[in-house]
Design a protein around this motif. Structure first.
Motif, PDB file in Angstrom:
ATOM      1  N   TYR A   1       0.840  -1.205   0.000  1.00 21.92           N
ATOM      2  CA  TYR A   1       0.000   0.000   0.000  1.00 21.92           C
ATOM      3  C   TYR A   1       0.874   1.255   0.000  1.00 21.92           C
ATOM      4  CZ  TYR A   1      -3.157   3.656   1.594  1.00 21.92           C
ATOM      5  OH  TYR A   1      -3.869   4.835   1.701  1.00 21.92           O
ATOM      6  N   ASN A   2       1.862   1.282   0.887  1.00 20.23           N
ATOM      7  CA  ASN A   2       2.694   2.481   1.019  1.00 20.23           C
ATOM      8  C   ASN A   2       3.542   2.737  -0.223  1.00 20.23           C
ATOM      9  OD1 ASN A   2       2.230   3.830   3.634  1.00 20.23           O
ATOM     10  ND2 ASN A   2       2.606   1.769   4.403  1.00 20.23           N
ATOM     11  N   MET A   3       4.036   1.657  -0.834  1.00 26.02           N
ATOM     12  CA  MET A   3       4.801   1.839  -2.063  1.00 26.02           C
ATOM     13  C   MET A   3       3.896   2.419  -3.159  1.00 26.02           C
ATOM     14  SD  MET A   3       6.898  -0.801  -4.442  1.00 26.02           S
ATOM     15  CE  MET A   3       8.389  -0.508  -3.514  1.00 26.02           C
ATOM     16  N   GLY A   4       2.707   1.873  -3.298  1.00 30.18           N
ATOM     17  CA  GLY A   4       1.757   2.379  -4.295  1.00 30.18           C
ATOM     18  C   GLY A   4       1.429   3.839  -4.024  1.00 30.18           C
ATOM     19  N   TYR A   5       1.169   4.131  -2.760  1.00 28.93           N
ATOM     20  CA  TYR A   5       0.791   5.503  -2.387  1.00 28.93           C
ATOM     21  C   TYR A   5       1.899   6.493  -2.761  1.00 28.93           C
ATOM     22  CZ  TYR A   5      -0.835   9.503   0.289  1.00 28.93           C
ATOM     23  OH  TYR A   5      -1.263  10.756   0.635  1.00 28.93           O
ATOM     24  N   GLU A   6       3.144   6.176  -2.377  1.00 30.19           N
ATOM     25  CA  GLU A   6       4.265   7.092  -2.643  1.00 30.19           C
ATOM     26  C   GLU A   6       4.470   7.289  -4.139  1.00 30.19           C
ATOM     27  OE1 GLU A   6       5.318   8.904  -0.376  1.00 30.19           O
ATOM     28  OE2 GLU A   6       4.504   7.752   1.305  1.00 30.19           O
ATOM     29  N   LYS A   7       4.418   6.184  -4.899  1.00 28.14           N
ATOM     30  CA  LYS A   7       4.619   6.272  -6.355  1.00 28.14           C
ATOM     31  C   LYS A   7       3.491   7.073  -7.009  1.00 28.14           C
ATOM     32  CE  LYS A   7       8.408   3.811  -6.780  1.00 28.14           C
ATOM     33  NZ  LYS A   7       9.676   4.454  -7.133  1.00 28.14           N
ATOM     34  N   GLY A   8       2.299   6.864  -6.507  1.00 25.81           N
ATOM     35  CA  GLY A   8       1.147   7.603  -7.037  1.00 25.81           C
ATOM     36  C   GLY A   8       1.306   9.096  -6.778  1.00 25.81           C
ATOM     37  N   LYS A   9       1.729   9.408  -5.579  1.00 33.16           N
ATOM     38  CA  LYS A   9       1.905  10.804  -5.173  1.00 33.16           C
ATOM     39  C   LYS A   9       3.014  11.471  -6.015  1.00 33.16           C
ATOM     40  CE  LYS A   9       1.011  13.429  -1.151  1.00 33.16           C
ATOM     41  NZ  LYS A   9      -0.207  14.048  -1.598  1.00 33.16           N
ATOM     42  N   GLU A  10       4.096  10.706  -6.264  1.00 38.12           N
ATOM     43  CA  GLU A  10       5.205  11.242  -7.078  1.00 38.12           C
ATOM     44  C   GLU A  10       4.748  11.632  -8.475  1.00 38.12           C
ATOM     45  OE1 GLU A  10       8.471   8.457  -7.257  1.00 38.12           O
ATOM     46  OE2 GLU A  10       8.676   8.492  -5.066  1.00 38.12           O
TER      47      GLU A  10
END
Lengths: 377, 182
Positions: free
Chosen positions: B170-179
């Motif tokens: 979840y956190n990896m997806g969230y960070e990449k999405g935010k980037e």
């Protein structure tokens, strides 16, 4: 204490509502899109001392429900249109033998196997006239997950009170969508239990109309012995062809519903007070209609929504009043025009009645309802 | 938050996109206390075929439970992109799996790409959490619910033994999405 909330599918809410109502027996044969009702009850019924049976077929399932109910258990089956077609003989049996039970129909299209994973609202006339012969019917059509819970409870109440089968129909969209549900506390919703006979086993007659329009039903296994049949019968339950008895019996089982429409009826209205056009819709289609009403109002069109929650007996009185008040009624339903005939009957030519229909497995969307409203005004 | 925000998750049946939709709806309705409706459409296949899950989120009660005009769409496969990446709002957004969708649907919306399946397989080590990576990315991209509400909803849904794995996904997806939007 805060109430318990959950994100639940309509079908799961139906199962939870059944348990709340005191359902102790489920007999069914899984079929899309109703399967989750059975799945949930296979888990929850044994926990409350109930029985879950997956029967050999749809007909056997309906028979098991009637049998279980005659022992005093609140009984349920859940299916979809093809299953309801197969159950018709026994639905008629439950009508004439006056056996309380609840039938859930999560509607897909049809006829026959149709499109199992698509939604439909094309079993609404079947709910009234699917089984042969004169009979009354009660059918409820909830449109949200919360309402599926409460209407399932009400279906059991009406079945027990009027001693007859009650159908709850919702389409695949409401059955499968997930919404937040706030679980009612025990005692918060009314739960009606079957009236016990006042007569002892020696004098009891299962169809004794001197006890009222709805004679109390004894339970097998509690010391009472009586005869149950699909034939026209006398007050003791044994077959008769005596004209006066047959006539009285036939009329009583229709009148017990039609004399009590006010008790059974349930509708919701939205912005109908000053409406020039009323959208007449139920189930998931009523949700599209409500969206359409809001959009039409923004454009200055006085639209309103009439949403039957009890579909049968048909809300003749209120539909007739709306026909006098407004210029047009638009009936939106996921079939090729079924309830519209009843609306036309009630409207008596007092307003334009137009239909917006859809049978391609897609929901009726707000835009198409808005377009139809503009066409008729 | 707008009155009504519509999301569509699409991909192959069995990829867990209906579950991703359910988790998002729980984050909005159970954790944040707003209104949410999750629905789906699927074919008769248990695996394969194109499947979609829609989530409507609003601060008001929700009437029409299906998408009218989609604010944000996810497509994990080419078939899903062809079939379901439509009806997207002008200025809306579409997230595609960078490896599995070659031809992006045309329209007046922003298109983003992330190798979601590859991230799940190579970075997290389990392809099965691709739906959670995708969910994180969609939340990072849209901000439709808070990062914390999304994470809480994911953790409510998975067994104890898989909590760390899913949290990471979840956190990896969230960070990449935010980037992607920064």
């Amino acid at each position: 204490m805060a109430k318990k909330v959950a994100l639940l599918q309509g079908n799961q809410a139906c199962a939870a509502g059944a348990v709340y109502a005191g359902c102790k027996f489920f007999g069914g044969y899984p079929i899309t899109p109703s399967t989750e009702v059975a799945e949930e009850l296979s888990i929850s019924l044994p926990k409350v001392g109930g029985k879950f049976i997956q029967m050999e077929d749809e007909i056997g399932a309906m028979a098991s429900v009637i049998g279980a109910s005659l022992t005093g258990m609140k009984s349920l089956t859940a299916t979809s249109g093809p299953g309801v077609s197969l159950k018709q003989e026994l639905i008629g049996y439950a009508c004439i033998a006056e056996v309380p039970c609840v039938i859930i129909n999560v509607m897909r299209g049809g006829p026959s196997t149709g499109m199992p994973t698509g939604p439909g609202q094309s079993d609404v006339m079947q709910a009234m006239w699917g089984t042969h012969g004169d009979h009354a019917a009660i059918a409820l059509v909830p449109s949200s997950v919360q309402e599926i819970f409460s209407e399932t409870v009400r279906a059991f109440n009406l079945a027990e009170k009027y001693r007859m089968p009650v159908q709850v129909l919702f389409d695949e969209i409401v059955g499968h969508m997930r919404e937040r549900i706030v679980f009612p506390e025990p005692g918060e919703l009314e739960v009606i239990d079957r009236e016990a006979p006042t007569d002892g086993p020696d004098t009891y007659k299962p169809y004794d109309s001197t006890k009222g329009q709805i004679p109390p039903l004894a339970s097998f296994g509690s010391g009472y012995k009586f005869h149950v049949t699909g034939l026209n019968k006398a007050d003791d339950g044994f077959p008769t062809t005596k004209a006066s008895l047959v006539d009285a019996e036939e009329r009583r089982q229709v009148d017990k519903v039609m004399d009590n429409v006010a008790d059974i009826e349930s509708n919701e209205e939205y912005l109908t007070e000053d409406a020039e056009v009323v959208i007449w819709a139920f189930g998931s289609t009523a949700r599209s209609a409500r969206y359409a009403v809001n959009e039409l109002r923004k454009e200055g069109i006085k639209a309103g929504l009439f949403r039957p929650i009890t579909l049968w007996p048909f809300p003749t009185k209120r539909t007739a009043e709306l026909a006098v008040q407004c210029k047009a009624i638009v009936v939106a339903e996921m079939n090729l025009g079924q309830m519209i005939h009843e609306v036309e009957r009630a409207a008596k030519g007092n307003c334009v009645v137009a239909g917006e229909f859809r049978v391609d497995g897609e929901p009726i969307n707000p835009a198409q309802i808005m377009k139809k409203v503009k066409e008729v005004l | 938050m707008a009155e009504r925000y519509e999301l569509r998750f699409s991909g192959a049946g069995g990829q867990g996109l209906i579950t991703a939709g359910i988790i998002l709806a729980e984050a909005a309705s159970i954790i944040e206390g707003r209104s949410a409706v999750q629905s789906q459409s699927y074919g008769p296949e248990a695996r394969g075929g194109a499947s979609k899950s829609e989530v409507i989120i609003s601060d008001q009660p929700i009437d029409y439970p299906k998408a009218t005009i989609v604010d944000a769409c996810l497509a994990m496969t080419q078939e899903a992109a062809d079939k379901y990446a439509n009806g997207i709002k002008e200025g809306g957004l579409l997230l595609l799996d960078a490896d599995f969708v070659q031809r992006a649907p045309q329209g007046n919306f922003k298109v983003y790409r992330l190798p979601i399946m590859r991230m799940a397989k190579e970075d997290i080590g389990r392809e099965i959490v691709a739906n959670v990576v995708a969910l994180g990315a969609m939340i990072g991209l849209t901000g439709v619910v808070t990062k914390e509400a999304g994470e809480q909803a994911v953790l409510r849904k998975v067994p104890e033994a898989f909590k760390e794995l899913n949290k990471k996904a979840y956190n990896m997806g969230y960070e990449k999405g935010k980037e992607l939007i920064n």
